[in-house]
Design a protein around this motif. Structure first.
Motif, PDB file in Angstrom:
ATOM      1  N   ARG A  41       0.809  -1.222   0.000  1.00 20.96           N
ATOM      2  CA  ARG A  41       0.000   0.000   0.000  1.00 20.96           C
ATOM      3  C   ARG A  41       0.836   1.264   0.000  1.00 20.96           C
ATOM      4  O   ARG A  41       0.339   2.338  -0.291  1.00 20.96           O
ATOM      5  CB  ARG A  41      -0.900   0.017   1.231  1.00 20.96           C
ATOM      6  CG  ARG A  41      -1.932  -1.088   1.226  1.00 20.96           C
ATOM      7  CD  ARG A  41      -2.797  -1.058   2.466  1.00 20.96           C
ATOM      8  NE  ARG A  41      -3.458   0.227   2.590  1.00 20.96           N
ATOM      9  CZ  ARG A  41      -3.690   0.822   3.758  1.00 20.96           C
ATOM     10  NH1 ARG A  41      -3.334   0.259   4.879  1.00 20.96           N
ATOM     11  NH2 ARG A  41      -4.299   1.980   3.803  1.00 20.96           N
ATOM     12  N   PHE A  42       2.121   1.146   0.357  1.00 24.71           N
ATOM     13  CA  PHE A  42       2.949   2.335   0.497  1.00 24.71           C
ATOM     14  C   PHE A  42       4.237   2.194  -0.302  1.00 24.71           C
ATOM     15  O   PHE A  42       4.752   1.111  -0.475  1.00 24.71           O
ATOM     16  CB  PHE A  42       3.291   2.586   1.974  1.00 24.71           C
ATOM     17  CG  PHE A  42       2.084   2.844   2.816  1.00 24.71           C
ATOM     18  CD1 PHE A  42       1.528   4.110   2.884  1.00 24.71           C
ATOM     19  CD2 PHE A  42       1.487   1.822   3.535  1.00 24.71           C
ATOM     20  CE1 PHE A  42       0.402   4.359   3.646  1.00 24.71           C
ATOM     21  CE2 PHE A  42       0.363   2.057   4.304  1.00 24.71           C
ATOM     22  CZ  PHE A  42      -0.179   3.322   4.363  1.00 24.71           C
ATOM     23  N   ARG A  43       4.724   3.330  -0.769  1.00 28.93           N
ATOM     24  CA  ARG A  43       6.032   3.385  -1.421  1.00 28.93           C
ATOM     25  C   ARG A  43       7.042   3.796  -0.355  1.00 28.93           C
ATOM     26  O   ARG A  43       6.741   4.581   0.540  1.00 28.93           O
ATOM     27  CB  ARG A  43       6.020   4.408  -2.548  1.00 28.93           C
ATOM     28  CG  ARG A  43       5.128   4.011  -3.681  1.00 28.93           C
ATOM     29  CD  ARG A  43       5.294   5.004  -4.842  1.00 28.93           C
ATOM     30  NE  ARG A  43       4.493   4.575  -5.968  1.00 28.93           N
ATOM     31  CZ  ARG A  43       3.307   5.075  -6.284  1.00 28.93           C
ATOM     32  NH1 ARG A  43       2.793   6.050  -5.565  1.00 28.93           N
ATOM     33  NH2 ARG A  43       2.644   4.625  -7.315  1.00 28.93           N
ATOM     34  N   PHE A  44       8.252   3.266  -0.489  1.00 27.68           N
ATOM     35  CA  PHE A  44       9.298   3.563   0.479  1.00 27.68           C
ATOM     36  C   PHE A  44      10.470   4.252  -0.208  1.00 27.68           C
ATOM     37  O   PHE A  44      10.750   3.990  -1.381  1.00 27.68           O
ATOM     38  CB  PHE A  44       9.778   2.281   1.158  1.00 27.68           C
ATOM     39  CG  PHE A  44       8.713   1.626   1.990  1.00 27.68           C
ATOM     40  CD1 PHE A  44       8.559   1.945   3.322  1.00 27.68           C
ATOM     41  CD2 PHE A  44       7.845   0.709   1.424  1.00 27.68           C
ATOM     42  CE1 PHE A  44       7.569   1.362   4.079  1.00 27.68           C
ATOM     43  CE2 PHE A  44       6.848   0.114   2.174  1.00 27.68           C
ATOM     44  CZ  PHE A  44       6.705   0.446   3.510  1.00 27.68           C
ATOM     45  N   ASP A  45      11.173   5.120   0.548  1.00 28.70           N
ATOM     46  CA  ASP A  45      12.343   5.770  -0.021  1.00 28.70           C
ATOM     47  C   ASP A  45      13.566   4.852   0.139  1.00 28.70           C
ATOM     48  O   ASP A  45      13.450   3.725   0.600  1.00 28.70           O
ATOM     49  CB  ASP A  45      12.577   7.143   0.621  1.00 28.70           C
ATOM     50  CG  ASP A  45      12.895   7.083   2.112  1.00 28.70           C
ATOM     51  OD1 ASP A  45      13.202   5.985   2.632  1.00 28.70           O
ATOM     52  OD2 ASP A  45      12.847   8.141   2.757  1.00 28.70           O
ATOM     53  N   PHE A  47      15.842   4.819   2.213  1.00 24.44           N
ATOM     54  CA  PHE A  47      16.217   4.533   3.599  1.00 24.44           C
ATOM     55  C   PHE A  47      15.161   3.717   4.335  1.00 24.44           C
ATOM     56  O   PHE A  47      15.234   3.536   5.543  1.00 24.44           O
ATOM     57  CB  PHE A  47      16.498   5.844   4.347  1.00 24.44           C
ATOM     58  CG  PHE A  47      17.547   6.684   3.678  1.00 24.44           C
ATOM     59  CD1 PHE A  47      18.882   6.324   3.752  1.00 24.44           C
ATOM     60  CD2 PHE A  47      17.199   7.800   2.950  1.00 24.44           C
ATOM     61  CE1 PHE A  47      19.854   7.069   3.125  1.00 24.44           C
ATOM     62  CE2 PHE A  47      18.155   8.564   2.316  1.00 24.44           C
ATOM     63  CZ  PHE A  47      19.495   8.194   2.393  1.00 24.44           C
ATOM     64  N   GLY A  48      14.144   3.244   3.609  1.00 23.47           N
ATOM     65  CA  GLY A  48      13.118   2.407   4.210  1.00 23.47           C
ATOM     66  C   GLY A  48      11.987   3.168   4.871  1.00 23.47           C
ATOM     67  O   GLY A  48      11.125   2.567   5.499  1.00 23.47           O
ATOM     68  N   ARG A  49      11.970   4.481   4.728  1.00 26.70           N
ATOM     69  CA  ARG A  49      10.900   5.284   5.312  1.00 26.70           C
ATOM     70  C   ARG A  49       9.732   5.383   4.339  1.00 26.70           C
ATOM     71  O   ARG A  49       9.918   5.402   3.130  1.00 26.70           O
ATOM     72  CB  ARG A  49      11.409   6.685   5.661  1.00 26.70           C
ATOM     73  CG  ARG A  49      12.487   6.669   6.738  1.00 26.70           C
ATOM     74  CD  ARG A  49      12.938   8.060   7.023  1.00 26.70           C
ATOM     75  NE  ARG A  49      13.515   8.633   5.805  1.00 26.70           N
ATOM     76  CZ  ARG A  49      14.557   9.430   5.780  1.00 26.70           C
ATOM     77  NH1 ARG A  49      15.138   9.806   6.885  1.00 26.70           N
ATOM     78  NH2 ARG A  49      15.016   9.894   4.638  1.00 26.70           N
ATOM     79  N   VAL A  50       8.534   5.489   4.887  1.00 23.61           N
ATOM     80  CA  VAL A  50       7.345   5.602   4.051  1.00 23.61           C
ATOM     81  C   VAL A  50       7.393   6.917   3.287  1.00 23.61           C
ATOM     82  O   VAL A  50       7.542   7.987   3.883  1.00 23.61           O
ATOM     83  CB  VAL A  50       6.059   5.536   4.904  1.00 23.61           C
ATOM     84  CG1 VAL A  50       4.834   5.801   4.053  1.00 23.61           C
ATOM     85  CG2 VAL A  50       5.947   4.181   5.581  1.00 23.61           C
ATOM     86  N   GLY A  51       7.295   6.818   1.963  1.00 23.25           N
ATOM     87  CA  GLY A  51       7.325   8.010   1.134  1.00 23.25           C
ATOM     88  C   GLY A  51       5.931   8.500   0.802  1.00 23.25           C
ATOM     89  O   GLY A  51       5.582   9.632   1.067  1.00 23.25           O
ATOM     90  N   SER A  52       5.094   7.627   0.227  1.00 22.66           N
ATOM     91  CA  SER A  52       3.735   8.019  -0.148  1.00 22.66           C
ATOM     92  C   SER A  52       2.858   6.776  -0.257  1.00 22.66           C
ATOM     93  O   SER A  52       3.348   5.657  -0.383  1.00 22.66           O
ATOM     94  CB  SER A  52       3.747   8.772  -1.483  1.00 22.66           C
ATOM     95  OG  SER A  52       4.217   7.926  -2.511  1.00 22.66           O
ATOM     96  N   LYS A  53       1.560   7.008  -0.218  1.00 26.24           N
ATOM     97  CA  LYS A  53       0.613   5.916  -0.349  1.00 26.24           C
ATOM     98  C   LYS A  53       0.448   5.561  -1.829  1.00 26.24           C
ATOM     99  O   LYS A  53       0.352   6.451  -2.675  1.00 26.24           O
ATOM    100  CB  LYS A  53      -0.735   6.308   0.253  1.00 26.24           C
ATOM    101  CG  LYS A  53      -1.708   5.168   0.329  1.00 26.24           C
ATOM    102  CD  LYS A  53      -2.942   5.570   1.110  1.00 26.24           C
ATOM    103  CE  LYS A  53      -3.871   4.390   1.241  1.00 26.24           C
ATOM    104  NZ  LYS A  53      -5.054   4.736   2.018  1.00 26.24           N
TER     105      LYS A  53
END
Length: 95
Positions: A41-45, A47-53
């Motif tokens: 459901r989410f895209r990650f940058d 560094f493994g942090r949530v970037g956007s849905k």
């Protein structure tokens, strides 16, 4: 489809203890009686942090989803029974 692992996403070789460029590929060989598909459901940058849905629309058949073209052990067998590779949608969990 192969995924290239390079740059900041290199594969770590435990034998030589270094990061290396590599290719990653996932193949299906057999299918279970019940198939559970989990969509991200989410895209990650990087560094493994949530970037956007992820709001992409997904289209799939509700009945007779034929996975024969994606299964290595069945793809070369043109006479493979459909019962081994066809799925019907049973449930959706949207949360």
């Amino acid at each position: 489809q192969e995924e290239r692992l390079d740059g900041d996403n290199q594969w770590y070789c435990s034998h030589c203890q270094q990061h290396r460029d590599a290719k990653k590929k996932i193949d299906l060989w057999i299918l279970p009686p019940i198939l559970i598909v989990h969509l991200k459901r989410f895209r990650f940058d990087d560094f493994g942090r949530v970037g956007s849905k992820n709001t992409a629309a997904i289209r799939y058949p509700l009945q007779d989803w034929d996975l024969r073209p994606y299964v290595k052990s069945l793809s070369s067998r043109t006479n493979a029974p459909q019962s081994l590779s066809n799925y019907d949608l049973y449930a959706v969990s949207n949360h």
